[in-house]
Design a protein around this motif. Sequence first.
Motif, PDB file in Angstrom:
ATOM      1  N   THR A   5      12.373 -31.570  36.609  1.00 42.75           N
ATOM      2  CA  THR A   5      11.804 -32.748  36.044  1.00 42.75           C
ATOM      3  C   THR A   5      13.029 -33.736  36.669  1.00 42.75           C
ATOM      4  O   THR A   5      14.226 -33.650  37.212  1.00 42.75           O
ATOM      5  CB  THR A   5      12.005 -32.798  34.374  1.00 42.75           C
ATOM      6  N   LYS A   6      12.409 -35.084  36.161  1.00 41.91           N
ATOM      7  CA  LYS A   6      13.396 -36.253  36.807  1.00 41.91           C
ATOM      8  C   LYS A   6      15.004 -36.131  35.922  1.00 41.91           C
ATOM      9  O   LYS A   6      15.814 -36.265  36.765  1.00 41.91           O
ATOM     10  CB  LYS A   6      12.800 -37.445  36.546  1.00 41.91           C
ATOM     11  N   PRO A   7      14.715 -36.025  34.676  1.00 46.59           N
ATOM     12  CA  PRO A   7      16.279 -35.891  33.938  1.00 46.59           C
ATOM     13  C   PRO A   7      16.964 -34.511  34.480  1.00 46.59           C
ATOM     14  O   PRO A   7      18.233 -34.638  34.616  1.00 46.59           O
ATOM     15  CB  PRO A   7      15.904 -35.508  32.411  1.00 46.59           C
ATOM     16  N   LEU A   8      16.340 -33.454  34.702  1.00 44.40           N
ATOM     17  CA  LEU A   8      17.210 -32.217  35.216  1.00 44.40           C
ATOM     18  C   LEU A   8      17.726 -32.593  36.696  1.00 44.40           C
ATOM     19  O   LEU A   8      18.985 -32.197  36.889  1.00 44.40           O
ATOM     20  CB  LEU A   8      16.075 -31.233  35.558  1.00 44.40           C
ATOM     21  N   LEU A   9      16.982 -33.321  37.300  1.00 39.82           N
ATOM     22  CA  LEU A   9      17.489 -33.644  38.833  1.00 39.82           C
ATOM     23  C   LEU A   9      18.659 -34.659  38.701  1.00 39.82           C
ATOM     24  O   LEU A   9      19.757 -34.486  39.325  1.00 39.82           O
ATOM     25  CB  LEU A   9      16.303 -34.232  39.616  1.00 39.82           C
ATOM     26  N   GLN A  10      18.467 -35.468  37.890  1.00 41.24           N
ATOM     27  CA  GLN A  10      19.216 -36.355  37.563  1.00 41.24           C
ATOM     28  C   GLN A  10      20.717 -35.963  37.006  1.00 41.24           C
ATOM     29  O   GLN A  10      21.814 -36.413  37.652  1.00 41.24           O
ATOM     30  CB  GLN A  10      19.022 -37.483  36.830  1.00 41.24           C
ATOM     31  N   LYS A  11      20.642 -34.987  36.154  1.00 37.21           N
ATOM     32  CA  LYS A  11      21.785 -34.243  35.729  1.00 37.21           C
ATOM     33  C   LYS A  11      22.522 -33.367  36.701  1.00 37.21           C
ATOM     34  O   LYS A  11      23.804 -33.520  36.950  1.00 37.21           O
ATOM     35  CB  LYS A  11      21.303 -33.244  34.545  1.00 37.21           C
ATOM     36  N   ALA A  12      21.507 -32.643  37.441  1.00 33.98           N
ATOM     37  CA  ALA A  12      22.371 -31.839  38.562  1.00 33.98           C
ATOM     38  C   ALA A  12      22.919 -32.685  39.566  1.00 33.98           C
ATOM     39  O   ALA A  12      24.189 -32.528  40.067  1.00 33.98           O
ATOM     40  CB  ALA A  12      21.247 -31.188  39.208  1.00 33.98           C
ATOM     41  N   LEU A  13      22.405 -33.843  40.114  1.00 37.87           N
ATOM     42  CA  LEU A  13      23.124 -34.684  41.029  1.00 37.87           C
ATOM     43  C   LEU A  13      24.312 -35.330  40.456  1.00 37.87           C
ATOM     44  O   LEU A  13      25.276 -35.403  41.459  1.00 37.87           O
ATOM     45  CB  LEU A  13      22.009 -35.789  41.516  1.00 37.87           C
ATOM     46  N   ILE A  14      24.359 -35.855  39.332  1.00 37.42           N
ATOM     47  CA  ILE A  14      25.522 -36.605  38.917  1.00 37.42           C
ATOM     48  C   ILE A  14      26.568 -35.437  38.592  1.00 37.42           C
ATOM     49  O   ILE A  14      27.814 -35.835  39.048  1.00 37.42           O
ATOM     50  CB  ILE A  14      25.275 -37.011  37.397  1.00 37.42           C
ATOM     51  N   ALA A  15      26.172 -34.192  38.037  1.00 38.77           N
ATOM     52  CA  ALA A  15      27.333 -33.327  37.784  1.00 38.77           C
ATOM     53  C   ALA A  15      27.730 -32.920  39.324  1.00 38.77           C
ATOM     54  O   ALA A  15      28.818 -32.733  39.587  1.00 38.77           O
ATOM     55  CB  ALA A  15      26.590 -31.950  37.263  1.00 38.77           C
TER      56      ALA A  15
END
Length: 158
Positions: A5-15
């Motif tokens: 999902t977009k939130p999961l992708l965002q979390k992964a990229l930020i981390a």
Amino acid sequence: MIKITKPLLQKALIAGFFSAFTIGILTVLTYKSTLGYFLAGSFGSSMVLLFGFPESPFAQPKNVFFGHLLTAFVGVVFVNYIPLPIYMNIALAVGAGISLMILLNVVHPPAGGNPIIVIIGSVSYEYLISPIIFGCIIILLLAILINKFILKKNYPLK
């Protein structure tokens, strides 16, 4: 099947970004300065908790700092004072380190690898200062600044 999902992708990229940034700073300090060593192999896995799951009790500053320090200390004691074959020393030191983290309520799972690193490297007490103490201080300062002020997360937990 994994649903990205977009939130999961965002979390992964930020981390991933802030983990790379933090380890990059430690790497530059280690290899491009004369200040000493700031890297320990177990710090890489600490990034998973600090930037991927900062709300975890295992990612809190007390756990990160004392978990790393305690298990590295156990490794130093075993490598310098327990005259057993390396395969026994590593196993017993990891077990002792984990037991002590649990007993002292400073569990930080990545720190469980420190006795292995310490014993294989046959390090001295100096390893506790650099990279463990100095590296942890830098990691935690960056984790607090990034999580609290850039990402606006409740870190560290109260």
